[in-house]
Design a protein around this motif. Structure first.
Motif, PDB file in Angstrom:
ATOM      1  N   LEU A   1       0.678  -1.312   0.069  1.00 57.37           N
ATOM      2  CA  LEU A   1       0.012   0.029   0.020  1.00 57.37           C
ATOM      3  C   LEU A   1       0.719   1.254  -0.036  1.00 57.37           C
ATOM      4  O   LEU A   1       0.552   2.422  -0.567  1.00 57.37           O
ATOM      5  CB  LEU A   1      -0.910  -0.026   1.242  1.00 57.37           C
ATOM      6  CG  LEU A   1      -2.223  -0.925   1.039  1.00 57.37           C
ATOM      7  CD1 LEU A   1      -3.050  -0.990   2.435  1.00 57.37           C
ATOM      8  CD2 LEU A   1      -3.015  -0.286  -0.002  1.00 57.37           C
ATOM      9  N   GLU A   2       1.977   1.156   0.651  1.00 52.25           N
ATOM     10  CA  GLU A   2       2.698   2.113   0.881  1.00 52.25           C
ATOM     11  C   GLU A   2       3.599   2.533  -0.471  1.00 52.25           C
ATOM     12  O   GLU A   2       3.623   3.612  -0.922  1.00 52.25           O
ATOM     13  CB  GLU A   2       3.791   2.065   1.787  1.00 52.25           C
ATOM     14  CG  GLU A   2       4.529   3.345   2.684  1.00 52.25           C
ATOM     15  CD  GLU A   2       5.259   2.888   3.762  1.00 52.25           C
ATOM     16  OE1 GLU A   2       6.460   3.054   3.652  1.00 52.25           O
ATOM     17  OE2 GLU A   2       4.694   2.552   4.541  1.00 52.25           O
ATOM     18  N   VAL A   3       3.902   1.492  -1.107  1.00 53.87           N
ATOM     19  CA  VAL A   3       4.627   1.636  -2.417  1.00 53.87           C
ATOM     20  C   VAL A   3       3.793   2.096  -3.376  1.00 53.87           C
ATOM     21  O   VAL A   3       4.095   2.968  -4.271  1.00 53.87           O
ATOM     22  CB  VAL A   3       5.388   0.326  -2.735  1.00 53.87           C
ATOM     23  CG1 VAL A   3       6.007   0.483  -4.070  1.00 53.87           C
ATOM     24  CG2 VAL A   3       6.590  -0.078  -1.697  1.00 53.87           C
ATOM     25  N   LEU A   4       2.673   1.579  -3.459  1.00 57.79           N
ATOM     26  CA  LEU A   4       1.652   1.670  -4.539  1.00 57.79           C
ATOM     27  C   LEU A   4       1.380   3.301  -4.451  1.00 57.79           C
ATOM     28  O   LEU A   4       0.787   3.872  -5.673  1.00 57.79           O
ATOM     29  CB  LEU A   4       0.290   0.930  -4.439  1.00 57.79           C
ATOM     30  CG  LEU A   4       0.459  -0.618  -4.969  1.00 57.79           C
ATOM     31  CD1 LEU A   4      -0.591  -1.179  -4.595  1.00 57.79           C
ATOM     32  CD2 LEU A   4       1.030  -0.585  -6.330  1.00 57.79           C
ATOM     33  N   GLY A   5       1.347   3.929  -3.477  1.00 55.41           N
ATOM     34  CA  GLY A   5       1.187   5.614  -3.490  1.00 55.41           C
ATOM     35  C   GLY A   5       2.361   6.121  -3.873  1.00 55.41           C
ATOM     36  O   GLY A   5       2.183   7.632  -3.844  1.00 55.41           O
ATOM     37  N   GLN A   6       3.331   5.820  -4.102  1.00 60.46           N
ATOM     38  CA  GLN A   6       4.607   6.408  -4.223  1.00 60.46           C
ATOM     39  C   GLN A   6       4.704   7.053  -5.783  1.00 60.46           C
ATOM     40  O   GLN A   6       3.708   6.707  -6.600  1.00 60.46           O
ATOM     41  CB  GLN A   6       5.722   5.702  -4.388  1.00 60.46           C
ATOM     42  CG  GLN A   6       6.090   4.949  -3.225  1.00 60.46           C
ATOM     43  CD  GLN A   6       6.644   5.968  -2.113  1.00 60.46           C
ATOM     44  OE1 GLN A   6       7.553   6.818  -2.451  1.00 60.46           O
ATOM     45  NE2 GLN A   6       6.444   5.813  -0.923  1.00 60.46           N
TER      46      GLN A   6
END
Lengths: 305, 304
Positions: free
Chosen positions: A196-201
């Motif tokens: 989730l964190e990476v997909l928001g980058q």
């Protein structure tokens, strides 16, 4: 890079020193190891002779150095029950424990990575909720209870799988799932939050904007970067798994180091206990060292530190 | 009442109201998360059950009735009393034993968390604040501690010392400080550089005063989250020890001990092993959810 590796190696050696000290101290907890090692009906004469023979009258430091020299050479004395060298007994059982631990880790990774990724990609869908609830339950479920319930369902009710012993793949299924569930739950949650964190980058948005299709975005761009904390947790989880093996082996009568050490404690067979604790702790230290080295290849940023 | 007096009473009253309001707002924020609220309710219920076990319990947990052994859940005995969860191999009521077993779980949980929490807080404060050699020493100790498969070390030590409530609490408490120390240390490292701490140092406060008055209150929040989540782990460890026969000894009911008894009768009486495990599962789940909720409400950056 070299400096980092050498420092890491020295650290591991230092930790092993500490491990040996704690293992040594186990026998000296009550103040007099003689009382632990000899049967309760030993005569004063026997106690005296045994103390002399084992060198328990020497200063503790001398005793520790002697113990350490033995430990490094794999000499923990003979098993009080089996008469064989304790270290050999433990090493003989080590493959079974490693097999179980590896199988549990494999189960965990095969279940957790897809579950975590799907959960993150399909965020806030029923699929995500189901995965999250299962992961929460998995983290709250005590290993020994899960093992017993699996035996109740698959061995007692439906007679599908054997409930004890080691042999072919069938024997491995229940213990591996039992031992792996907690780790599965943990890695699932970590994969989900990491993805989730990476997909928001920004770079993910860039990749999508460039017209990269969804599949490579998730499996190549995102997963690669989300995998770094997962590798770290795998190293830590190995310690949990090696510890959990003690209980799982006891439930499923799996002939590994864990079951051996539990039996040894009840038989008051302390050389075996010491050897088992030392071997399992050392295994963990070595595995963690390997994970750390692998890590520097995965994440070049660490090498610069 | 003259002006000065009025002003004083105002000053006295205000901070308390504000603190109350802060508490209320914290509680409402926590309760707004449905999972956290569920966790809180579970934890409160388990604590009440443990505190008032004799009132909740339908039977004496130690009372054996050998003619009524291994009765299925819902069994009604001759005098019309119902064993809701059935009876065990000695004819004891399982519900009563689960209710009383919560006491051991919670006592060990709170006591061990208190020991490791205070120990870890102290080590974390000192390690983070002074740094250097002391820090190195404690962090190497932490590495050594983490190298042990915890449960194996615990059973080895308890095997030597003998199982008793006191030994279990001490062994779990003394060997669980690492998580607390690491989290508090990390917090202190950043707090050390903050203006209010620097100001206190510049004004000539002694180190212990800076640590206790200025650093500790700010490091308390992450500590509380760790303590809550660790409590769940301690309860599982306690029941694992009891399961292996190294916990509080029979006839005192423990959840792990009941599971071990039930394991023997798995093929004939499934309820013996099933219900104590459910008790552990629900309790641990509740504490975990509460801990997650606390973390998200108090300190969302905290990664645990």
């Amino acid at each position: 890079m070299k400096v980092y590796l050498i420092r890491r190696l020295l650290q591991s050696i230092l930790v092993l020193f500490g491990v040996s000290l704690v293992v040594f101290l186990i026998l000296h907890l009550t103040g007099d190891p003689t009382l632990l090692l000899l049967p309760p009906d030993a005569t004063a004469e026997e106690i005296h002779r045994f103390r002399e023979a084992m060198g328990f009258n020497d200063p503790v430091l001398v005793q520790y150095l002697r113990f350490f020299r033995g430990a490094v050479q794999g000499n923990f004395g003979d098993s009080l029950r089996h008469g064989e060298p304790a270290f050999a007994l433990v090493v003989e059982r080590l493959p079974a424990t490693l097999e179980l631990t590896a199988a549990a880790l494999l189960v965990a990774l095969c279940l957790a990575l897809p579950a975590g990724i799907i959960s993150a990609v399909r965020r806030n869908t029923p699929l995500d909720y189901v995965t999250t609830v299962i992961a929460l339950l998995g983290q709250a479920m005590p290993t020994f209870w899960l093992g017993i319930m699996l035996i109740l369902i698959f061995s007692v009710q439906f007679s599908l799988l054997p409930s004890s012993g080691r042999g072919d793949l069938e024997h491995l299924v229940l213990p591996a799932f039992t031992l792996g569930l907690f780790t599965t739950a943990r890695i699932t949650r970590l994969t989900r939050s990491g993805m989730l964190e990476v997909l928001g980058q920004d770079y993910i948005r860039t990749a999508r904007a460039k017209g990269v299709s969804e599949r490579p975005v998730i499996w190549k761009h995102a997963l690669k970067n989300a995998s770094i904390p997962i590798v770290t947790i795998v190293g830590i989880e190995l310690g949990t798994l090696l510890g959990g093996a003690v209980i799982t082996e006891t439930i499923f009568a799996w002939p590994g180091v864990g079951r051996l050490s539990v039996q040894a404690i009840f038989n008051r067979d302390y050389p075996v206990v010491q050897a088992a604790v030392f071997v399992l702790a050392s295994t963990f230290v070595v595995v963690n060292l390997i994970v750390d080295i692998a890590y520097t290849y995965l994440d070049p940023r660490i090498r610069l530190r | 009442m003259d002006h000065q007096e009025a002003a004083e009473s105002l000053v006295l009253v205000r901070p308390r109201r504000e603190a109350e309001r802060e508490w209320l707002s914290f509680l409402t924020r926590l309760a707004r998360r449905r999972t956290a609220l569920f966790g809180l309710v579970v934890v409160v219920v388990v604590m009440l059950v443990a505190l008032f076990a004799p009132w909740f319990s339908p039977f004496d947990p130690l009372e054996q009735e050998i003619t009524q052994r291994l009765r299925a859940p819902g069994w009604q005995d001759a005098s019309g009393r119902v064993h809701v969860l059935g009876t065990d191999h000695l004819g004891r009521d399982i519900l009563a034993r689960i209710i009383h077993g919560s006491r051991i779980a919670l006592v060990v949980g709170f006591a061990a968390v208190a020991i490791s929490g205070v120990l870890g807080m102290a080590i974390g404060l000192v390690s983070g604040y002074f740094g250097g050699r002391i820090d190195d020493l404690f962090m190497r100790l932490a590495d050594i501690q983490l190298a042990f498969p915890f449960i194996l070390l615990a059973i080895a030590v308890i095997g030597v010392l003998g199982p008793s409530l006191q030994n279990i609490i001490i062994v779990i408490g003394v060997s669980s400080w690492v998580v607390y120390a690491r989290v508090v240390r990390g917090e202190v490292l950043s707090l050390r550089e903050r203006e209010f701490v620097q100001a206190a140092v510049a004004l000539g406060s002694q180190d212990w005063r800076v640590l206790l008055r200025h650093v500790l209150p700010s490091a308390f929040t992450p500590w509380l989250v760790v303590a809550t989540l660790d409590m769940a782990r301690v309860i599982v460890v306690e029941s694992a020890l009891s399961f292996l026969g190294l916990g509080v000894q029979p006839p005192t009911p423990t959840w792990g001990g009941m599971l071990a008894d039930g394991r023997v009768y798995l093929s004939t009486a499934w309820w013996l092993a099933t219900f104590p495990g459910l008790a552990i599962l629900v309790t641990v789940l509740g504490i975990n959810l509460l801990g997650d909720g606390l973390r998200d409400t108090l300190d969302p950056r905290l990664k645990l």
